[in-house]
Design a protein around this motif. Structure first.
Motif, PDB file in Angstrom:
ATOM      1  N   ARG A   1      44.607  41.038  66.563  1.00 40.41           N
ATOM      2  CA  ARG A   1      45.085  42.366  66.186  1.00 40.41           C
ATOM      3  C   ARG A   1      44.021  43.141  65.402  1.00 40.41           C
ATOM      4  NH1 ARG A   1      50.452  40.227  63.125  1.00 40.41           N
ATOM      5  NH2 ARG A   1      48.811  39.317  61.855  1.00 40.41           N
ATOM      6  N   VAL A   2      43.954  44.430  65.675  1.00 42.07           N
ATOM      7  CA  VAL A   2      43.151  45.315  64.826  1.00 42.07           C
ATOM      8  C   VAL A   2      44.170  46.161  64.072  1.00 42.07           C
ATOM      9  CG1 VAL A   2      41.298  47.003  64.692  1.00 42.07           C
ATOM     10  CG2 VAL A   2      41.350  45.395  66.606  1.00 42.07           C
ATOM     11  N   ILE A   3      44.087  46.123  62.753  1.00 43.33           N
ATOM     12  CA  ILE A   3      45.125  46.731  61.917  1.00 43.33           C
ATOM     13  C   ILE A   3      44.499  47.757  60.982  1.00 43.33           C
ATOM     14  CG2 ILE A   3      46.944  46.210  60.218  1.00 43.33           C
ATOM     15  CD1 ILE A   3      46.806  43.257  61.202  1.00 43.33           C
ATOM     16  N   LYS A   4      45.150  48.881  60.832  1.00 53.44           N
ATOM     17  CA  LYS A   4      44.696  49.908  59.877  1.00 53.44           C
ATOM     18  C   LYS A   4      45.546  49.826  58.616  1.00 53.44           C
ATOM     19  CE  LYS A   4      45.588  54.894  59.298  1.00 53.44           C
ATOM     20  NZ  LYS A   4      45.722  56.222  59.934  1.00 53.44           N
ATOM     21  N   THR A   5      44.912  50.011  57.465  1.00 51.34           N
ATOM     22  CA  THR A   5      45.698  50.139  56.235  1.00 51.34           C
ATOM     23  C   THR A   5      45.016  51.103  55.268  1.00 51.34           C
ATOM     24  OG1 THR A   5      46.831  48.974  54.451  1.00 51.34           O
ATOM     25  CG2 THR A   5      44.619  48.210  54.942  1.00 51.34           C
ATOM     26  N   HIS A   6      45.857  51.782  54.469  1.00 50.00           N
ATOM     27  CA  HIS A   6      45.330  52.570  53.345  1.00 50.00           C
ATOM     28  C   HIS A   6      45.710  51.902  52.020  1.00 50.00           C
ATOM     29  CE1 HIS A   6      44.036  55.838  55.819  1.00 50.00           C
ATOM     30  NE2 HIS A   6      45.192  56.419  55.992  1.00 50.00           N
TER      31      HIS A   6
ATOM     32  N   LYS B   1      44.076  34.255  53.889  1.00 52.23           N
ATOM     33  CA  LYS B   1      43.451  34.216  55.210  1.00 52.23           C
ATOM     34  C   LYS B   1      42.000  34.667  55.110  1.00 52.23           C
ATOM     35  CE  LYS B   1      47.274  33.064  57.234  1.00 52.23           C
ATOM     36  NZ  LYS B   1      47.518  31.688  57.601  1.00 52.23           N
ATOM     37  N   ASN B   2      41.260  34.350  56.192  1.00 56.23           N
ATOM     38  CA  ASN B   2      39.819  34.589  56.107  1.00 56.23           C
ATOM     39  C   ASN B   2      39.322  35.494  57.241  1.00 56.23           C
ATOM     40  OD1 ASN B   2      37.354  34.268  54.919  1.00 56.23           O
ATOM     41  ND2 ASN B   2      36.806  32.484  56.164  1.00 56.23           N
TER      42      ASN B   2
ATOM     43  N   PHE C   1      54.376  40.753  55.092  1.00 55.87           N
ATOM     44  CA  PHE C   1      53.580  40.697  56.322  1.00 55.87           C
ATOM     45  C   PHE C   1      52.599  39.521  56.288  1.00 55.87           C
ATOM     46  CE2 PHE C   1      49.826  41.940  58.838  1.00 55.87           C
ATOM     47  CZ  PHE C   1      50.441  42.068  60.072  1.00 55.87           C
ATOM     48  N   GLN C   2      52.515  38.821  57.419  1.00 58.02           N
ATOM     49  CA  GLN C   2      51.613  37.661  57.500  1.00 58.02           C
ATOM     50  C   GLN C   2      50.350  38.024  58.271  1.00 58.02           C
ATOM     51  OE1 GLN C   2      52.160  34.657  55.925  1.00 58.02           O
ATOM     52  NE2 GLN C   2      53.840  35.865  55.023  1.00 58.02           N
ATOM     53  N   PHE C   3      49.244  38.080  57.559  1.00 59.44           N
ATOM     54  CA  PHE C   3      47.962  38.251  58.240  1.00 59.44           C
ATOM     55  C   PHE C   3      47.612  36.944  58.944  1.00 59.44           C
ATOM     56  CE2 PHE C   3      47.364  41.697  55.106  1.00 59.44           C
ATOM     57  CZ  PHE C   3      46.897  42.692  55.946  1.00 59.44           C
ATOM     58  N   ARG C   4      46.711  37.059  59.947  1.00 60.47           N
ATOM     59  CA  ARG C   4      46.246  35.861  60.661  1.00 60.47           C
ATOM     60  C   ARG C   4      44.727  35.801  60.581  1.00 60.47           C
ATOM     61  NH1 ARG C   4      49.290  37.731  66.096  1.00 60.47           N
ATOM     62  NH2 ARG C   4      51.431  37.738  65.335  1.00 60.47           N
ATOM     63  N   ASP C   5      44.191  34.604  60.799  1.00 63.66           N
ATOM     64  CA  ASP C   5      42.738  34.437  60.660  1.00 63.66           C
ATOM     65  C   ASP C   5      41.945  35.229  61.706  1.00 63.66           C
ATOM     66  OD1 ASP C   5      42.465  32.892  58.366  1.00 63.66           O
ATOM     67  OD2 ASP C   5      43.072  31.082  59.445  1.00 63.66           O
TER      68      ASP C   5
ATOM     69  N   ILE D   1      48.023  45.038  48.505  1.00 65.49           N
ATOM     70  CA  ILE D   1      47.902  44.463  49.854  1.00 65.49           C
ATOM     71  C   ILE D   1      48.811  43.215  49.930  1.00 65.49           C
ATOM     72  CG2 ILE D   1      45.890  42.936  49.364  1.00 65.49           C
ATOM     73  CD1 ILE D   1      45.824  45.178  52.387  1.00 65.49           C
ATOM     74  N   PRO D   2      49.484  42.974  51.065  1.00 60.34           N
ATOM     75  CA  PRO D   2      50.388  41.816  51.143  1.00 60.34           C
ATOM     76  C   PRO D   2      49.704  40.512  50.708  1.00 60.34           C
ATOM     77  CG  PRO D   2      50.545  43.132  53.161  1.00 60.34           C
ATOM     78  CD  PRO D   2      49.487  43.764  52.314  1.00 60.34           C
ATOM     79  N   LYS D   3      50.477  39.656  50.064  1.00 63.09           N
ATOM     80  CA  LYS D   3      49.935  38.411  49.490  1.00 63.09           C
ATOM     81  C   LYS D   3      49.165  37.565  50.498  1.00 63.09           C
ATOM     82  CE  LYS D   3      52.734  37.495  45.444  1.00 63.09           C
ATOM     83  NZ  LYS D   3      53.668  38.660  45.550  1.00 63.09           N
TER      84      LYS D   3
END
Ligand code: PPS
Length: 289
Positions: A101-106, A119-120, A32-36, A112-114
């Motif tokens: 995007r607002v993303i939830k994670t546990h 990203k910041n 998964f690719q997070f974005r800034d 956590i994805p690399k």
């Protein structure tokens, strides 16, 4: 064939236990690719994720209730690692989403994805005391049958202490995110402080997000994110989510601090306190029970 939502066993991903149906999509989560411009809400389960998600959602749309009520909170704030038969995987949904995007994670910081590290973006972490989490998690296991059978309360508490529950040990989770709080843009909140003074905590979120709202909007947010309002709101109380039986235990169960006192026996409490001291000896992170 294993029925993905009928008490399948936990599976290990990167050394962390996760519920069976989620493991099937793990490759996509890893990539998964997070974005800034993402905003990540990270928590150990049962720590106030839905509450803070609703607060953030209402802040971002200036308490436009019509907008916020268009779909359930788990659709407005997709749960990164969530997937399963008949449920669109959150990675697919998020990959197609263009707006911030607002993303939830546990997930723990270890799995956590690399792309997280490159990203910041901003992260809100919410932590809740270990004993109330254990109780809330036990009742959640009972009603959400994507999890294995919890067994008796005593059996579940032992599994929880051993980290043999979805997302592993509470202590590793809260300490992991605490450790990186200065390295990343993290607002670290506590469920107990949110209960103590919700307005003060909403103000912290506003400051962190660089947002300003009127007193009127603040009042609306506080009203709609109160436990009672969320409990009665089908877009916040998970009543529209499949694979949960709210007649066993509602998702919005009690929403208080200290319910552990109604569950822990004296000997369970002594054992837990000893375990807790050892687990938390190497951190300055403290909780109010
Ligand atoms: S999950 O499944 O991990 O996303 O669950 P999560 O949302 O993190 O935690 C659920 C618990 O949070 C309580 N909750 C609240 N408490 C107080 N006020 C508000 N508004 C609120 N919203 C959710 C919810 O009742 C669960 O706690 P317990 O102790 O089981 O009641």
């Amino acid at each position: 064939m294993e029925d993905a939502f009928n008490r399948p066993p936990l599976r290990l991903v990167g050394g962390m236990p996760i519920i069976g149906p989620f493991a099937a999509n793990w490759e996509n989560v890893e990539q998964f690719q997070f974005r800034d411009d993402d905003l990540l809400i990270a928590t150990y389960p049962k720590s106030g994720t839905t509450w803070v998600s609703k607060i953030v959602d209402l802040i971002l749309n200036k308490a436009n209730l019509e907008e916020s009520q268009k779909c359930a909170i788990f659709e407005r704030v997709p749960f990164l690692e969530c997937s399963g038969p008949g449920v669109p995987s959150a990675t697919d949904v998020l990959n197609k989403q263009n707006l911030p995007r607002v993303i939830k994670t546990h997930l723990t910081v270890d799995v956590i994805p690399k792309s997280f590290w490159d990203k910041n973006f901003k992260i809100i972490y919410v932590a809740r005391n270990a004993k109330d989490v254990a109780v809330s998690y036990y009742h959640f296991y009972r009603m959400a049958y994507g999890h294995p059978e919890p067994g008796t309360w005593d059996e579940f508490l032992n599994s929880y202490m051993e980290g043999d529950v979805a997302f592993g040990r509470w202590s590793a989770h809260v300490k992991g995110w605490w450790k990186i709080r200065q390295q990343k843009k993290i607002l670290y909140l506590f469920y107990e402080e949110m209960l103590d003074d919700p307005k003060r905590e909403v103000e912290k979120v506003l400051k962190f997000l660089g947002k300003e709202i009127s007193e009127e909007v603040m009042e609306k947010i506080l009203e709609h994110t109160s436990f009672n309002a969320m409990k009665d709101n089908p877009m916040a109380n998970y009543s529209t989510f499949p694979f949960m039986d709210h007649s066993i235990s509602p998702f919005m169960r009690k929403g208080i601090s200290g319910d552990w006192k109604n569950h822990f026996t004296v000997s369970q409490n002594e054992k837990f306190d000893e375990y807790y001291r050892a687990e938390m000896a190497d951190t300055d992170l403290t909780f109010s029970m």
